[in-house]
Design a protein around this motif. Structure first.
Motif, PDB file in Angstrom:
ATOM      1  N   PHE A 247       0.821  -1.212   0.000  1.00  0.00           N
ATOM      2  CA  PHE A 247       0.000   0.000   0.000  1.00  0.00           C
ATOM      3  C   PHE A 247       0.851   1.255   0.000  1.00  0.00           C
ATOM      4  N   ASN A 248       1.875   1.287   0.835  1.00  0.00           N
ATOM      5  CA  ASN A 248       2.667   2.511   0.958  1.00  0.00           C
ATOM      6  C   ASN A 248       3.532   2.787  -0.270  1.00  0.00           C
ATOM      7  N   LEU A 249       3.679   1.801  -1.139  1.00  0.00           N
ATOM      8  CA  LEU A 249       4.371   2.042  -2.403  1.00  0.00           C
ATOM      9  C   LEU A 249       3.659   3.105  -3.223  1.00  0.00           C
ATOM     10  N   VAL A 250       2.327   3.188  -3.100  1.00  0.00           N
ATOM     11  CA  VAL A 250       1.552   4.085  -3.955  1.00  0.00           C
ATOM     12  C   VAL A 250       1.400   5.473  -3.350  1.00  0.00           C
ATOM     13  N   ILE A 251       2.024   5.720  -2.199  1.00  0.00           N
ATOM     14  CA  ILE A 251       2.017   7.039  -1.567  1.00  0.00           C
ATOM     15  C   ILE A 251       3.363   7.698  -1.825  1.00  0.00           C
ATOM     16  N   GLY A 252       3.340   8.941  -2.293  1.00  0.00           N
ATOM     17  CA  GLY A 252       4.578   9.633  -2.621  1.00  0.00           C
ATOM     18  C   GLY A 252       5.105  10.490  -1.486  1.00  0.00           C
ATOM     19  N   HIS A 253       6.359  10.878  -1.635  1.00  0.00           N
ATOM     20  CA  HIS A 253       7.006  11.778  -0.675  1.00  0.00           C
ATOM     21  C   HIS A 253       6.982  13.233  -1.163  1.00  0.00           C
ATOM     22  N   ASP A 254       6.223  13.506  -2.208  1.00  0.00           N
ATOM     23  CA  ASP A 254       6.304  14.819  -2.841  1.00  0.00           C
ATOM     24  C   ASP A 254       5.364  15.847  -2.229  1.00  0.00           C
ATOM     25  N   ALA A 255       4.476  15.450  -1.331  1.00  0.00           N
ATOM     26  CA  ALA A 255       3.531  16.384  -0.717  1.00  0.00           C
ATOM     27  C   ALA A 255       3.465  16.078   0.775  1.00  0.00           C
ATOM     28  N   VAL A 256       4.306  16.754   1.562  1.00  0.00           N
ATOM     29  CA  VAL A 256       4.421  16.431   2.974  1.00  0.00           C
ATOM     30  C   VAL A 256       4.147  17.667   3.827  1.00  0.00           C
ATOM     31  N   ASP A 257       3.942  17.439   5.108  1.00  0.00           N
ATOM     32  CA  ASP A 257       3.701  18.534   6.038  1.00  0.00           C
ATOM     33  C   ASP A 257       4.930  19.445   6.085  1.00  0.00           C
ATOM     34  N   PRO A 258       4.739  20.762   5.955  1.00  0.00           N
ATOM     35  CA  PRO A 258       5.898  21.660   5.877  1.00  0.00           C
ATOM     36  C   PRO A 258       6.684  21.791   7.177  1.00  0.00           C
ATOM     37  N   VAL A 259       6.084  21.454   8.300  1.00  0.00           N
ATOM     38  CA  VAL A 259       6.790  21.558   9.582  1.00  0.00           C
ATOM     39  C   VAL A 259       7.476  20.251   9.930  1.00  0.00           C
TER      40      VAL A 259
ATOM     41  N   GLY B 133       7.323  17.118   8.009  1.00  0.00           N
ATOM     42  CA  GLY B 133       7.644  16.143   6.980  1.00  0.00           C
ATOM     43  C   GLY B 133       6.721  14.951   6.977  1.00  0.00           C
ATOM     44  N   SER B 134       5.601  15.020   7.706  1.00  0.00           N
ATOM     45  CA  SER B 134       4.642  13.909   7.749  1.00  0.00           C
ATOM     46  C   SER B 134       4.067  13.653   6.360  1.00  0.00           C
ATOM     47  N   VAL B 135       3.807  12.384   6.076  1.00  0.00           N
ATOM     48  CA  VAL B 135       3.416  11.934   4.738  1.00  0.00           C
ATOM     49  C   VAL B 135       1.918  11.613   4.725  1.00  0.00           C
ATOM     50  N   PRO B 136       1.198  11.966   3.652  1.00  0.00           N
ATOM     51  CA  PRO B 136      -0.264  11.813   3.631  1.00  0.00           C
ATOM     52  C   PRO B 136      -0.754  10.408   3.324  1.00  0.00           C
ATOM     53  N   MET B 137      -0.367   9.436   4.136  1.00  0.00           N
ATOM     54  CA  MET B 137      -0.863   8.077   3.951  1.00  0.00           C
ATOM     55  C   MET B 137      -2.355   7.967   4.248  1.00  0.00           C
ATOM     56  N   ARG B 138      -2.895   8.944   4.989  1.00  0.00           N
ATOM     57  CA  ARG B 138      -4.309   8.877   5.377  1.00  0.00           C
ATOM     58  C   ARG B 138      -5.195   9.797   4.540  1.00  0.00           C
ATOM     59  N   ALA B 139      -4.661  10.482   3.553  1.00  0.00           N
ATOM     60  CA  ALA B 139      -5.477  11.355   2.707  1.00  0.00           C
ATOM     61  C   ALA B 139      -4.752  11.566   1.387  1.00  0.00           C
ATOM     62  N   TYR B 140      -5.055  10.709   0.411  1.00  0.00           N
ATOM     63  CA  TYR B 140      -4.406  10.740  -0.891  1.00  0.00           C
ATOM     64  C   TYR B 140      -5.491  10.599  -1.952  1.00  0.00           C
TER      65      TYR B 140
END
Length: 806
Positions: A776-788, A790-797
């Motif tokens: 599942f996490n293969l399909v989540i990118g690192h290109d849109a993360v929390d600016p403070v 670096g959290s990754v949007p695994m829960r809203a994509y």
């Protein structure tokens, strides 16, 4: 060199019941182990233990974990290049393995500096790393590396670190909800039936005595089914909901006015021209920048606030919380507003109707929930990774933190309480790492207030350091129990990065896909094969009072060794013997226990643990210390609704709503191809990417699943049980369709962690990448993360679903 981690063994004949606790996740449930003729055969709940009211299925099948034929049983080294199909694993002895690791790590530090090595471990919340994570931190700091990946950006940022800038304390994780005395329980992005069953049982008991329950979750799962209010929020829009609740509470006067005036910086004036807090020196001259300013409504003039004393020059009842004033300063007239007025201004656009449009939560339910939070106090609040795996995680956590401040229940009985702790010596090793070395933490320059400020690094920063050598080259990885390629986003980039490391050590129970890229693999014991010391169990005063030395139940499988033994042996080989008690683990534990007055001999004589009398003091911020209130651990000594620290670093001083970066509203063109909102959840049967090789668990959940509304499936010609391709802008993974008519039709929910096979059931494993992956996490990118953070949007994509071919 003493080897004492194994401790006192259980009896070898007959049937024996041994008090214990399950260390497989953060719940650390009290348990009783059954041994039959020296074999571990069962683990059951121990209601006499403060966390032992229930035991999940993962704990109950612990014997299968211990005796799994897939366990790693001896050290191995790679003999083929990392690009080869066959790693060429060769069995080696412990001395060769440890000598090699120590030599390679010293070589890297000598040539490139210790910061070139990242230390990595599975999150202690979802693994048995509680036994050793602090010792791993100690070794890392003694080595000199500022870099440790503990998944803080995904599992901990919101509940431990984000609200430090407001409360000076981790809310809610370090100030736990006092569920025994709460009038209302607020679980936000938190399903304790999966994540912390000790909290689930405590919440049910609280409901039994009349407490109300509010659950905010896109899914009608777990305790959401028992909730007085279940708020089905659109994934990633939680911040708007929190701001909307604040809006209602301010409009109705549902907030603790005395608490806000006395203990927050709500009265402090903020300059309209700079956005900074007005200083008393701005008014009267001088260079004292510490004293701040409020507005005296009776005298209609500014009044000084003295942070050191925590006091104003007038009674707090005279301080303005609302309005705008003009203050004559040394440089002219300046328009100012109290911080609380600015909070009101911030939430003004978020009326219940606007919140409904953003979140999907009905306006009338927003009002009902606000009323419940106010009228059924005290409120105990808990959140989890549902709020942390978001591109707007920081704003979410802060907004909910300020919502909670309105209740006035912080550190109050029945609220979120800083429970007392058994006195103990710290062993984390902060004394070994200089501030200059900490400044080198990966990601700290780009996100100075994020996880890097606390020696944590994100997986994206590790991969960048390896592949791009920015800000410097990452050359080594010391990994304990983690599975970066499954647990973190962008597994394809992660696989490329790990294959280019100069040296990679991995310790684990099983040879997971991340371990397959290592140079040396070491077999570790499960928590049932070694002793483990736990000082306090966090969730209540009673739980905090317990010291438990978990007994070793059985001999280690094969040549497996405890993590702590491996760490101490490495430390000694690297020349750090004096800082690791000459390798004597018992001596180190005695050092930890010394302030408590409890000895190892006493703990071994009482396998159920020893409880020390503790007394919870409430509202400790109001206690007098040297004639002044203790206050909060913030620059002003107050709960800082308005964070000048965040403002000065270019962030918003007050939490504002930020739309998820990968959402239909934020990216309508992308949403035309990927119209569904993708979120995920943890399966109750598995600890993240672990345990799918255990037959009793795999039999209950044999395949990866993706939940969807039946209407969503029908529109795509998908039937229940069909194999489905989950397509996102970053890739594709597969899962079986499962219907959930309580889901919003625009939302689908997947599961991460699928790789392991289960030969006993002929259940397949899955590759990390490729057309057959279920990662599942293969399909989540690192290109849109929390600016403070670096959290990754695994829960809203964003995603689309289609029936898988074949």
């Amino acid at each position: 060199m003493a080897v004492a981690a194994e401790g006192t063994m259980a009896a070898e004949t007959g049937i024996e019941k041994v008090p214990s606790f399950c260390a497989l996740c953060v719940s650390r449930c009290g348990a009783v182990a059954t041994l039959e003729d020296g074999k571990f055969t069962a683990l059951e709940a121990d209601p006499s233990h403060p966390t032992g009211q229930a035991l999940c299925i993962k704990g109950k099948v612990a014997p299968e974990l211990v005796y799994s034929p897939a366990r790693l049983t001896h050290p191995m080294k790679r003999t083929n290049p990392k690009g080869a199909a066959d790693p060429g694993w060769q069995r080696i002895g412990w001395d060769e393995a440890l000598d090699t690791v120590a030599a390679r790590l010293k070589e890297l530090a000598d040539k490139h500096g210790p910061e070139c090595v990242v230390f990595n471990n599975a999150s202690p919340s979802t693994s048995a790393l509680c036994d050793s994570v602090d010792w791993l931190k100690r070794l890392r700091k003694r080595y000199g590396s500022p870099n440790q990946s503990i998944s803080m950006e995904l599992c901990g940022w919101g509940r431990y670190l984000a609200n430090l800038y407001h409360y000076g304390a981790g809310l809610p994780a370090e100030c736990m909800p006092d569920l025994e005395n709460a009038g209302t329980i607020l679980f936000w992005g938190y399903n304790p039936t999966v994540s912390r069953i000790a909290h689930a049982t405590a919440a049910v008991q609280a409901q039994g005595r009349g407490a109300k329950l509010i659950v905010v979750d896109p899914r009608h799962a777990g305790l959401a089914r028992r909730a007085d209010e279940w708020l089905r929020v659109r994934p990633g829009s939680d911040g708007a909901l929190a701001l909307g609740l604040i809006n209602v509470m301010l409009a109705r006067g549902w907030y603790d006015k005395a608490f806000i005036r006395d203990w927050s910086n709500g009265p402090h004036l903020v300059r309209a021209d700079t956005g900074r807090l007005l200083r008393w020196s701005d008014v009267v001259g001088g260079d004292d920048s510490k004293h701040l300013v409020a507005w005296d409504v009776e005298a209609e003039q500014p009044v000084a606030y003295h942070p050191g004393a925590g006091q104003y020059d007038v009674a707090t009842g005279r301080l303005a919380l609302f309005g705008q004033v003009t203050v004559e300063t040394q440089s002219g007239a300046v328009a100012c507003r109290p911080a609380f007025q600015l909070l009101a201004d911030t939430v003004a656009p978020h009326d219940p109707e606007a919140v409904e449009r953003l979140t999907g939560v009905p306006a009338e339910q927003v009002v009902r929930t606000a009323a419940l939070l106010w009228k059924s106090r005290p409120v105990g609040y808990m959140a989890w990774s549902g709020l942390e795996q978001q591109s707007n995680a920081t704003q979410m956590a802060r907004a909910i933190g300020l919502l909670y401040a309105l209740t006035g229940n912080f550190d109050a009985k029945g609220g979120n309480v800083q429970f007392p702790a058994v006195p103990a010596n710290g062993i984390g090793g902060d004394e070994f790492l200089s501030e200059a070395q900490r400044e080198k933490t990966l990601g700290r320059a780009e996100r100075p207030l994020g996880v890097g400020r606390y020696d944590h690094v994100t997986s994206a920063e590790i991969y960048r350091g390896i592949l791009e050598q920015k800000p410097y080259a990452v050359r080594g990885l010391v990994s304990f129990g983690s599975n970066l390629l499954l647990a973190h986003a962008d597994g394809a980039r992660g696989r490329e990065a790990l294959s280019k490391l100069e040296f990679h050590l991995h310790t684990d129970h099983f040879l997971n896909p991340t371990a397959e890229l290592a140079d040396i693999v070491l077999p570790t014991t499960t928590p049932f094969e070694h002793e483990g010391l736990k000082i306090g169990f966090e969730i209540s005063e009673e739980a905090c009072s317990l010291i438990h030395l978990r007994r070793q139940l059985v001999e280690p499988v094969g040549e497996a060794r405890p993590d702590i033994r491996i760490l101490f042996d490495l430390a000694c080989r690297m020349g750090y013997s004096a800082d690791f008690w000459e390798g004597d683990i018992e001596a180190a534990w005695r050092h930890q226990l010394a302030p408590s007055g409890v000895t190892l001999e006493e703990l071994r004589a009482k396998p159920e643990g020893i409880r020390l009398p503790l007394e919870t003091r409430y509202r400790k911020y109001a206690e007098e210390v040297d004639g002044s209130p203790r206050g909060f651990a913030t620059p002003s000594g107050k709960l800082e609704l308005y964070s000048e620290t965040l403002h000065d670093h270019g962030y918003t001083a007050l939490p504002e709503y930020e739309e998820p970066l990968v959402s239909p509203r934020a990216q309508p063109k992308l949403a035309a191809r990927f119209p569904l909102i993708l979120t995920c959840t943890k399966d109750s049967l598995y600890c993240e990417s672990q345990h799918r090789g255990l037959p009793s668990l795999r039999r209950r959940a044999p395949d990866p699943q993706v939940d969807m509304h039946p209407d969503t499936a029908a529109a795509r010609n998908i039937a229940a049980g069909d194999w489905v391709s989950i397509d996102t802008p970053n890739g594709t993974a597969k899962a079986r369709a499962r219907f959930d008519d309580a889901l919003d039709p625009q939302v689908v929910c997947g599961q991460h962690g699928w790789w392991q096979d289960c030969p006993e059931l002929e259940a397949p494993g899955y590759p990390v990448v490729g057309p057959e992956t279920a990662n599942f996490n293969l399909v989540i990118g690192h290109d849109a993360v929390d600016p403070v953070s670096g959290s990754v949007p695994m829960r809203a994509y964003l995603c689309e679903l289609r029936r898988a071919e074949g």
